[in-house]
Write an enzyme that holds these catalytic residues in place. Structure first.
Site, short mmCIF file in Angstrom:
data_model
loop_
_atom_site.label_atom_id
_atom_site.label_comp_id
_atom_site.label_asym_id
_atom_site.label_seq_id
_atom_site.Cartn_x
_atom_site.Cartn_y
_atom_site.Cartn_z
N ASP A 170 103.59 -111.76 36.07
CA ASP A 170 104.28 -111.85 34.78
C ASP A 170 104.69 -113.28 34.46
O ASP A 170 104.95 -114.07 35.36
CB ASP A 170 105.51 -110.92 34.81
CG ASP A 170 106.02 -110.64 33.40
OD1 ASP A 170 105.27 -110.86 32.42
OD2 ASP A 170 107.18 -110.20 33.28
N GLY B 59 102.87 -115.65 29.12
CA GLY B 59 103.21 -115.99 27.74
C GLY B 59 104.28 -117.08 27.70
O GLY B 59 104.16 -118.06 26.94
N HIS C 114 97.44 -116.80 29.71
CA HIS C 114 96.61 -115.80 30.41
C HIS C 114 95.43 -116.48 31.10
O HIS C 114 95.03 -116.10 32.20
CB HIS C 114 96.10 -114.74 29.42
CG HIS C 114 97.21 -113.93 28.81
ND1 HIS C 114 98.25 -113.42 29.54
CD2 HIS C 114 97.44 -113.54 27.53
CE1 HIS C 114 99.08 -112.76 28.75
NE2 HIS C 114 98.61 -112.82 27.51
N LEU D 253 89.24 -109.06 52.48
CA LEU D 253 90.36 -108.60 51.64
C LEU D 253 89.89 -107.56 50.61
O LEU D 253 88.81 -107.70 50.03
CB LEU D 253 90.95 -109.81 50.90
CG LEU D 253 92.08 -109.52 49.92
CD1 LEU D 253 93.42 -109.59 50.63
CD2 LEU D 253 92.07 -110.50 48.75
C1 IPE Z 1 103.89 -105.88 33.30
O1 IPE Z 1 104.23 -107.00 32.56
C2 IPE Z 1 102.43 -105.65 33.28
C3 IPE Z 1 101.57 -106.75 33.73
C4 IPE Z 1 101.92 -107.86 34.32
C5 IPE Z 1 100.19 -106.52 33.50
P1 IPE Z 1 104.89 -106.90 31.12
O2 IPE Z 1 105.25 -108.28 30.74
O3 IPE Z 1 104.00 -106.16 30.20
O4 IPE Z 1 106.19 -106.02 31.41
P2 IPE Z 1 107.46 -105.71 30.51
O5 IPE Z 1 106.98 -105.08 29.28
O6 IPE Z 1 108.16 -107.02 30.26
O7 IPE Z 1 108.30 -104.81 31.37
C1 IPE Z 2 101.78 -111.08 32.09
O1 IPE Z 2 102.31 -112.12 31.33
C2 IPE Z 2 100.36 -110.78 31.73
C3 IPE Z 2 100.15 -109.50 31.04
C4 IPE Z 2 101.05 -108.61 30.78
C5 IPE Z 2 98.81 -109.23 30.61
P1 IPE Z 2 103.01 -111.84 29.95
O2 IPE Z 2 102.00 -111.94 28.87
O3 IPE Z 2 103.77 -110.58 29.99
O4 IPE Z 2 103.99 -113.08 29.86
P2 IPE Z 2 105.45 -113.09 29.28
O5 IPE Z 2 106.23 -112.04 30.01
O6 IPE Z 2 105.35 -112.82 27.82
O7 IPE Z 2 105.92 -114.49 29.57
MG MG Z 3 105.71 -110.14 30.49
#
Ligand code: IPE
Ligand code: IPE
Ligand code: MG
Length: 248
Positions: A23, A26, A40, A134
């Site tokens: 996570d 973004g 990403h 792995l």
């Molecule tokens: C969880 O991340 C799913 C992935 C990393 C693929 P999100 O960023 O979507 O989770 P929430 O919505 O903040 O809980």
């Molecule tokens: C995790 O990063 C990747 C996916 C959920 C695909 P995010 O896209 O959720 O990044 P943030 O949480 O907005 O920073």
């Molecule tokens: Mg996120």
């Protein structure tokens, strides 16, 4: 496969199975005034490094959350970029993984993926199926609740009426893998977001503010060091543990 609520799992210094919520992509991009999707892209590079670092550390299973069942709620543009990136990774990176003896698996519902992605998944799994290094499992269109439901569905379809923990666990998407010993979530949120709900019953949880594209070898080592300092009791008292497993 052993269940942590039925028998006590084997104790290892290096986690056998690490599960990661990657996570913060973004926010990584936003901090640099870049579009989210650039985060990403860099996240995919971080995953490539993570795989290498796990192999070097002696981890046997790495399961990563790439796209949740809830992520379809994101703007269409972002979803389609992520699908494109997934396809690209399947087509390009899998070859390199194969050369490194890595077994690739994808768990989740395939229903919403287009045909090209489904073909890419099948090809990646077939190419790497016999590899003995792995096991990299990519959770895509995955949700922990969905996984439990599909397992129950399979049991019902087989006419099973006497459902036990073992039988249900065996029908989960990761039914043949040991349960994760260590769960890592980057990006600062302290939630599970519908990842491996059943299998994380006794996982050690590790949360870090590091954003996924910045998660490097040093960050992995810190997570593993934290894991090694935990006293894994599985319901027992500290005194019941072998001396070398007591931490206080
Ligand atoms: C969880 O991340 C799913 C992935 C990393 C693929 P999100 O960023 O979507 O989770 P929430 O919505 O903040 O809980
Ligand atoms: C995790 O990063 C990747 C996916 C959920 C695909 P995010 O896209 O959720 O990044 P943030 O949480 O907005 O920073
Ligand atoms: Mg996120």
């Amino acid at each position: 496969m052993n269940s942590s609520t039925q028998t006590i799992p084997q104790h290892t210094q290096i986690p056998q199975h690490i599960a990661v919520i990657m996570d913060g992509n973004g926010r990584w991009a936003k901090k640099r005034f870049l579009p989210r999707v650039m985060g990403h892209k860099r996240g995919l590079d971080a995953l490539e490094n993570m795989v290498r670092n796990c192999v070097e550390s002696g981890v046997r299973y790495l399961t990563v959350f790439a796209f949740s069942t809830e992520n379809w709620r994101r703007p269409e543009e972002e979803v389609s970029f992520l699908m494109g990136l997934f396809l690209q990774a399947l087509q390009k990176q899998v070859k390199r993984l194969h050369e490194n003896n890595i077994r690739v698996r994808v768990i989740g519902s395939r229903e919403r993926f287009n045909e090209e992605i489904c073909r890419g998944i099948a090809a990646a799994e077939a190419l790497t199926a016999a590899n003995t290094g792995l096991t990299l499992t990519i959770a895509a269109d995955y949700g922990g609740r969905w996984d439990i439901l599909q397992a129950v569905g399979k049991l019902m379809a087989a006419g099973e009426t006497d459902i036990s923990e073992e039988k249900l666990a065996a029908h989960l998407m990761l039914g043949d893998a040991p349960e994760p010993d260590l769960f890592i979530r980057t990006g600062g949120e302290t939630r599970i977001s519908n990842f491996l709900l059943w299998q994380m019953a006794y996982a050690e949880l590790y949360f870090t503010d590091i954003l996924w594209p910045d998660f490097d070898r040093k960050a992995l080592d810190a997570a593993i060091a934290s894991f090694q300092n935990r006293e894994r009791r599985f319901g027992r008292t500290s005194e019941q543990l072998p001396q070398d497993q007591q931490r206080s």
